[in-house]
Design a protein around this motif. Structure first.
Motif, PDB file in Angstrom:
ATOM      1  N   UNK A 180       0.816  -1.210   0.000  1.00  0.00           N
ATOM      2  CA  UNK A 180       0.000   0.000   0.000  1.00  0.00           C
ATOM      3  C   UNK A 180       0.857   1.271   0.000  1.00  0.00           C
ATOM      4  N   UNK A 181       1.906   1.298   0.851  1.00  0.00           N
ATOM      5  CA  UNK A 181       2.671   2.545   0.987  1.00  0.00           C
ATOM      6  C   UNK A 181       4.082   2.277   1.517  1.00  0.00           C
ATOM      7  N   UNK A 182       5.035   1.951   0.623  1.00  0.00           N
ATOM      8  CA  UNK A 182       6.414   1.744   1.072  1.00  0.00           C
ATOM      9  C   UNK A 182       7.102   3.043   1.497  1.00  0.00           C
ATOM     10  N   UNK A 183       6.582   4.170   1.061  1.00  0.00           N
ATOM     11  CA  UNK A 183       7.218   5.462   1.357  1.00  0.00           C
ATOM     12  C   UNK A 183       7.200   5.763   2.852  1.00  0.00           C
ATOM     13  N   UNK A 184       6.127   5.379   3.524  1.00  0.00           N
ATOM     14  CA  UNK A 184       6.035   5.643   4.959  1.00  0.00           C
ATOM     15  C   UNK A 184       7.057   4.784   5.723  1.00  0.00           C
ATOM     16  N   UNK A 185       7.294   3.577   5.255  1.00  0.00           N
ATOM     17  CA  UNK A 185       8.296   2.717   5.876  1.00  0.00           C
ATOM     18  C   UNK A 185       9.686   3.303   5.677  1.00  0.00           C
ATOM     19  N   UNK A 186       9.968   3.763   4.454  1.00  0.00           N
ATOM     20  CA  UNK A 186      11.267   4.381   4.167  1.00  0.00           C
ATOM     21  C   UNK A 186      11.457   5.642   5.008  1.00  0.00           C
ATOM     22  N   UNK A 187      10.406   6.441   5.143  1.00  0.00           N
ATOM     23  CA  UNK A 187      10.513   7.652   5.954  1.00  0.00           C
ATOM     24  C   UNK A 187      10.810   7.311   7.409  1.00  0.00           C
ATOM     25  N   UNK A 188      10.143   6.317   7.954  1.00  0.00           N
ATOM     26  CA  UNK A 188      10.423   5.916   9.330  1.00  0.00           C
ATOM     27  C   UNK A 188      11.853   5.457   9.497  1.00  0.00           C
ATOM     28  N   UNK A 189      12.377   4.739   8.499  1.00  0.00           N
ATOM     29  CA  UNK A 189      13.765   4.275   8.563  1.00  0.00           C
ATOM     30  C   UNK A 189      14.738   5.443   8.491  1.00  0.00           C
ATOM     31  N   UNK A 190      14.429   6.443   7.695  1.00  0.00           N
ATOM     32  CA  UNK A 190      15.272   7.639   7.627  1.00  0.00           C
ATOM     33  C   UNK A 190      15.306   8.366   8.965  1.00  0.00           C
ATOM     34  N   UNK A 191      14.165   8.464   9.605  1.00  0.00           N
ATOM     35  CA  UNK A 191      14.100   9.094  10.928  1.00  0.00           C
ATOM     36  C   UNK A 191      14.968   8.319  11.912  1.00  0.00           C
ATOM     37  N   UNK A 192      14.857   6.996  11.881  1.00  0.00           N
ATOM     38  CA  UNK A 192      15.656   6.171  12.787  1.00  0.00           C
ATOM     39  C   UNK A 192      17.142   6.370  12.530  1.00  0.00           C
ATOM     40  N   UNK A 193      17.542   6.380  11.253  1.00  0.00           N
ATOM     41  CA  UNK A 193      18.957   6.522  10.912  1.00  0.00           C
ATOM     42  C   UNK A 193      19.506   7.862  11.383  1.00  0.00           C
ATOM     43  N   UNK A 194      18.761   8.928  11.157  1.00  0.00           N
ATOM     44  CA  UNK A 194      19.235  10.255  11.561  1.00  0.00           C
ATOM     45  C   UNK A 194      19.236  10.391  13.081  1.00  0.00           C
ATOM     46  N   UNK A 195      18.390   9.669  13.756  1.00  0.00           N
ATOM     47  CA  UNK A 195      18.314   9.767  15.217  1.00  0.00           C
ATOM     48  C   UNK A 195      19.475   9.046  15.902  1.00  0.00           C
ATOM     49  N   UNK A 196      19.821   7.845  15.430  1.00  0.00           N
ATOM     50  CA  UNK A 196      20.863   7.063  16.103  1.00  0.00           C
ATOM     51  C   UNK A 196      22.251   7.278  15.506  1.00  0.00           C
ATOM     52  N   UNK A 197      22.325   8.056  14.398  1.00  0.00           N
ATOM     53  CA  UNK A 197      23.618   8.319  13.787  1.00  0.00           C
ATOM     54  C   UNK A 197      24.067   7.226  12.842  1.00  0.00           C
ATOM     55  N   UNK A 198      23.156   6.717  12.025  1.00  0.00           N
ATOM     56  CA  UNK A 198      23.467   5.658  11.065  1.00  0.00           C
ATOM     57  C   UNK A 198      23.710   6.249   9.678  1.00  0.00           C
ATOM     58  N   UNK A 199      24.615   5.621   8.937  1.00  0.00           N
ATOM     59  CA  UNK A 199      24.867   6.070   7.562  1.00  0.00           C
ATOM     60  C   UNK A 199      24.388   5.060   6.534  1.00  0.00           C
ATOM     61  N   UNK A 200      23.726   3.999   7.011  1.00  0.00           N
ATOM     62  CA  UNK A 200      23.237   2.975   6.087  1.00  0.00           C
ATOM     63  C   UNK A 200      21.946   2.362   6.625  1.00  0.00           C
ATOM     64  N   UNK A 201      21.025   2.104   5.709  1.00  0.00           N
ATOM     65  CA  UNK A 201      19.780   1.411   6.037  1.00  0.00           C
ATOM     66  C   UNK A 201      19.637   0.216   5.114  1.00  0.00           C
ATOM     67  N   UNK A 202      19.496  -0.956   5.700  1.00  0.00           N
ATOM     68  CA  UNK A 202      19.168  -2.163   4.947  1.00  0.00           C
ATOM     69  C   UNK A 202      17.705  -2.501   5.214  1.00  0.00           C
ATOM     70  N   UNK A 203      16.930  -2.664   4.164  1.00  0.00           N
ATOM     71  CA  UNK A 203      15.589  -3.235   4.320  1.00  0.00           C
ATOM     72  C   UNK A 203      15.712  -4.708   3.927  1.00  0.00           C
ATOM     73  N   UNK A 204      15.571  -5.578   4.919  1.00  0.00           N
ATOM     74  CA  UNK A 204      15.811  -7.007   4.716  1.00  0.00           C
ATOM     75  C   UNK A 204      14.498  -7.727   4.477  1.00  0.00           C
ATOM     76  N   UNK A 205      14.378  -8.344   3.323  1.00  0.00           N
ATOM     77  CA  UNK A 205      13.156  -9.057   2.979  1.00  0.00           C
ATOM     78  C   UNK A 205      13.514 -10.389   2.341  1.00  0.00           C
TER      79      UNK A 205
END
Length: 495
Positions: free
Chosen positions: A97-122
């Motif tokens: 339905x909406x992968x963009x909201x998942x990507x946005x949440x992951x971006x927020x998490x990365x910027x909050x904890x100081x991450x430079x990489x996001x893996x979406x594992x499926x």
């Protein structure tokens, strides 16, 4: 109380432009403006609990990762999109339905904890979801919204344990989906080579720091809620739900119902209402007898279907919320066959690093099979109870506990189910007498198929029928090799 629409859009969002036009992206903007410490406070204040099954407070998880990081190196965020819990289809529905909201949440998490990489594992087999995620990530990168953060989709095996956090890290490092002892906040992705079997080479005690940076892992639905919380605030999130389990939750309903499907409900909604709203009632002129929340929690008898959908209420009822993927059974269903199906699924999917989990699990499956066919004597009944008690010895992940919980609930909630079958061979297991062992019923239809949902089409849950042919060594050969997957599979680090 009816279904709602917060993180689950009524219809698919087709493009990033459409997402932005509908208000998407404001969550990550707020996160950048506020900074990491403030975001941690917002997520903690919201009371969001992980929607992957464990229900761990998200704010505490994020803060633990931050407190255990080495500031000299960036972290990694992993989005767990490897949904494989039987009965659950909510993460894949959300991504479709909406992968963009998942990507946005992951971006927020990365910027909050100081991450430079996001893996979406499926999973490799999740092709529609993988395509949606890859297209969404490409759009977000092209729009310049991922500056300083690398994003990719990593595919892994179909095995159930791929969804376990530490096993997922093993896969990301090029090995098999075999759980570790050390949690991700103590041992993240390795930065040095490891030789041999990861179960030995990566054996790290719970009080040891391990190697490598910690990794933040959150489920797909959790990340979607993060985006909405940062866009609207923790008070908005708490407008629905209960004080201890605030917000909404995505529920899947399948089994002996008229219509299988996924919908979003305020936490605290009675399970019976979710079953009615999604499932439309019992499929035949029968009555409901029990339900399973995937294969992670004990059976819930039908007289407790009015239990509110919260972590604490479902636990108090003797079951669990899990991933809120409910398989519902009517009184025409043989519950021994259902539990045998669960036992078979878990014993097959066990990796074999922990001997009781794999081999005692297979014995339990065999004993349940004999009980279902009316071929279990008192000695077997006692053995069944003994194996259920000991299956968790030395377990490094939760799978053995799940096995114990589901089979144990059959023995405690429906004690006559086994006793009546034992009586068919001239013995009552509760009296401890010896039996004579009748022959197998030639009309036996086998245990219930307990397997992941592949898709939901026109209200029908399509199960992964390959599960019925999967061997305990994780092959689909005609016979089992007798080796555990952990011993059989050659584990290699990526080149």
């Amino acid at each position: 109380m009816t279904s709602v629409s917060r993180v689950l859009d009524p219809s698919p969002v087709r493009s990033l432009d459409d997402y932005i036009a509908a208000g998407g992206g404001t969550g990550v903007e707020a996160a950048v403006r506020m900074g990491g410490d403030a975001v941690l406070e917002e997520i903690t204040a919201s009371g969001l609990r992980g929607r992957g099954g464990g229900g761990f407070p998200t704010g505490i998880k994020w803060r633990t990762v931050v407190e255990n990081r080495d500031d000299s190196e960036p972290l990694t965020v992993v989005v767990n999109a490897a949904e494989g819990e039987p009965g659950s289809f909510k993460d894949r529905t959300l991504v479709r339905r909406n992968p963009y909201r998942v990507v946005e949440g992951a971006l927020i998490a990365a910027r909050t904890v100081g991450a430079d990489r996001v893996h979406i594992a499926t999973k490799e087999s999740f092709r529609p979801e993988r395509d949606r995620l890859e297209r969404a990530i490409a759009e977000v990168i092209a729009a310049g919204l991922c500056e300083g953060i690398a994003f990719d989709v990593v595919t892994g095996p179909d095995e159930y344990l791929f969804g376990e956090e530490t096993a997922m890290l093993e896969v990301l490092e090029g090995r098999g989906p075999f759980p570790r002892i050390a949690p991700p906040y103590r041992r993240g992705l390795d930065t040095v080579g490891v030789e041999g079997h990861s179960a030995e080479a990566l054996l790290t005690g719970p009080d040891s720091p391990g190697a490598g940076q910690p990794v933040l892992i959150n489920n797909v639905e959790t990340m979607a809620h993060v985006a909405m919380i940062m866009a609207n605030g923790p008070n908005w999130f708490r407008e629905l739900g209960t004080p201890e389990s605030p917000g909404t939750i995505l529920c899947t309903v399948s089994g002996d119902v008229n219509h299988s499907g996924v919908a979003e409900f305020a936490m605290g909604t009675p399970l019976s209402e979710a079953i009615s709203t999604i499932g439309g009632g019992v499929r035949t002129a029968r009555r409901f007898v029990a339900a399973l929340s995937g294969v992670a929690a004990p059976l819930l008898p039908a007289e407790l279907f009015d239990t509110p959908l919260t972590f604490e209420d479902m636990a108090a009822a003797g079951s669990g919320l899990g991933a809120a993927g409910f398989i519902v059974f009517d009184d025409g269903t043989d519950l021994i066959g259902v539990v045998e199906g669960v036992s078979r699924f878990l014993s097959v999917e066990s990796c074999g690093q922990c001997y009781p989990c794999k081999y005692d699990g297979l014995v339990i499956t065999d004993l349940l099979d004999r009980a279902r066919r009316g071929n279990l004597d008192a000695r077997g009944g006692r053995q069944l109870a003994d194996r259920v008690r000991t299956i968790t010895k030395g377990a490094r992940c939760y799978l053995a506990t799940q096995h114990q919980a589901v089979v144990g609930s059959l023995l405690s909630l429906f004690p006559d189910a086994i006793a009546e079958r034992v009586a068919q061979v001239g013995v009552d297991v509760r009296l401890g007498d010896e039996g004579d062992g009748d022959e197998v019923d030639d009309d036996d239809e086998g245990p219930a198929l307990i397997a992941p949902i592949v898709d939901i089409v026109d209200g029908e849950a399509m199960l992964d029928v390959r599960q019925a042919d999967k061997q305990p060594d994780w092959t689909f050969d005609g016979t089992d090799s007798g080796q555990s997957p952990a011993d059989r599979m050659e584990l290699r680090r990526p080149v």
